[in-house]
Motif scaffolding. Structure first.
Motif: not given
Length: 369
Positions: A159-170
């Motif tokens: 349901g989401t991309t790794l780039e989107e997850l990484n941006a939120v994790q940062v």
């Protein structure tokens, strides 16, 4: 889980060091006041109590034996004198000693608070600001953690991309780092002397100078009192082998040392010199406090402007969130997540600036621009 444990450990560290610093400062103040009060009581005890005296010796007594000038007044006779004496000027000196001790205690308490402020320097007033930031982060971090956890689950489901997850994790990592830095700063502040949170530094400085001036005024009064003597003495007085109806005596003595005529100008000179020394000493606390007040005034002006900017950004992001939450697309939800985390950071900064500015204004409220 790791974040929760680290948060608890840092909070415990700050609490323990804060209590230790407060206890040490309070114990030091009590110790100083106990010392000067004990010293004044010991000195005043001698001024307020009567004097017990006794003397024994030989005197010429009796009728003259013959009429020539070379004839002594009489044969030497043993004389014993004993009794009590009291100097009424000691009442003033004793009370002045007590008053001077209390003034010294007030002066040192104000000085301790001022020295604590000087040692804190530019960090003065940060304790309440850091606490406000910590409260804001304590509210937003759990929500951010939940958001990232949900994104990881969405990533597994596609349901989401790794780039989107990484941006939120940062962004989440930035919030965690800010929380750690906040608690470490609170712990460091707690290691130092207690700072006058919410107190008017100008009023503290005035209190210190007034107490210091009173110490010198009372010292001058004690110097003047030493020139006077109003004493009463009485007791037993017997000359042996000489007939005496009543072997008792009483005496009232008034004495004045003429040196007191030159004391007035000297005491005034000492008092004015002490004022100048206290106010203008290069390495003195009052001068350093005045310099610190100027720096805090500049900081308050800068933070007032920054608070206005941050408050405007917070209002703008909150408005954007209200608009975004009406939409349900995946791209909009990702944008909403970024907004939530950025809003959390700005709200933490807003809480810090608001609390710090409030404390600075309290510290500067009695200071002339």
């Amino acid at each position: 889980m790791r974040t929760t444990l680290a948060w608890g450990a840092l909070t415990g560290l700050w609490t323990g060091t804060a209590l230790a610093a407060d206890d040490a400062g309070a114990a030091w103040a009590r110790g100083y006041c106990e010392r000067v009060r004990g010293t004044s009581h010991a000195e005043a005890a001698l001024e307020l109590a009567p004097e017990l005296f006794a003397s024994i010796g030989a005197v010429n007594a009796g009728d003259a034996m013959g009429g020539g000038d070379e004839t002594p007044l009489g044969k030497p006779r043993l004389r014993l004198t004993a009794g009590l004496g009291y100097d009424f000027v000691g009442l003033y000196r004793g009370r002045a000693l007590h008053s001077r001790a209390e003034a010294e205690c007030r002066r040192q308490q104000a000085l301790a608070a001022l020295q604590g402020a000087v040692e804190q320097g530019s960090r003065l007033g940060e304790a309440s600001a850091l606490e406000a930031r910590a409260r804001a982060l304590a509210t937003s971090l759990p929500r951010a953690e939940t958001l990232v956890t949900a994104l990881r689950e969405e990533l597994r489901d596609g349901g989401t991309t790794l780039e989107e997850l990484n941006a939120v994790q940062v962004r989440l990592d930035h919030l965690r780092a800010l929380a750690r830095d906040t608690e470490q700063a609170r712990a460091r502040i707690a290691l130092g002397p207690g700072q006058p949170e919410g107190q008017d530094l100008g009023a503290l400085l005035t209190a210190f100078e007034a107490a210091d001036d009173q110490v010198e005024a009372l010292s001058g009064g004690l110097r003047r009192a030493r020139a006077w003597r109003l004493a009463v003495r009485g007791g037993y007085d017997e000359v042996f082998d000489v007939a005496q109806d009543v072997p008792l005596f009483g005496q009232l003595t008034l004495g004045f040392n003429l040196g007191a005529l030159w004391q007035g100008r000297a005491n005034a000179q000492a008092r004015e010199g002490r004022r100048q020394e206290t106010r203008d000493a290069v390495d003195g606390t009052p001068r350093r406090v005045r310099q610190l007040l100027g720096e805090l005034r500049i900081t308050a002006q800068a933070e007032q402007a920054r608070l206005g900017e941050v408050s405007a950004l917070v209002s703008d992001l909150e408005g954007q969130l209200r608009e975004v939450e009406r939409l349900e697309t995946r791209q909009v939800r990702r944008f909403r997540d970024y907004l939530l985390l950025e809003l959390a950071r700005l709200q933490a900064e807003q809480a810090y600036l608001g609390a710090h500015l409030k404390t600075l204004q309290a510290l500067l409220q009695g200071v002339k621009s």
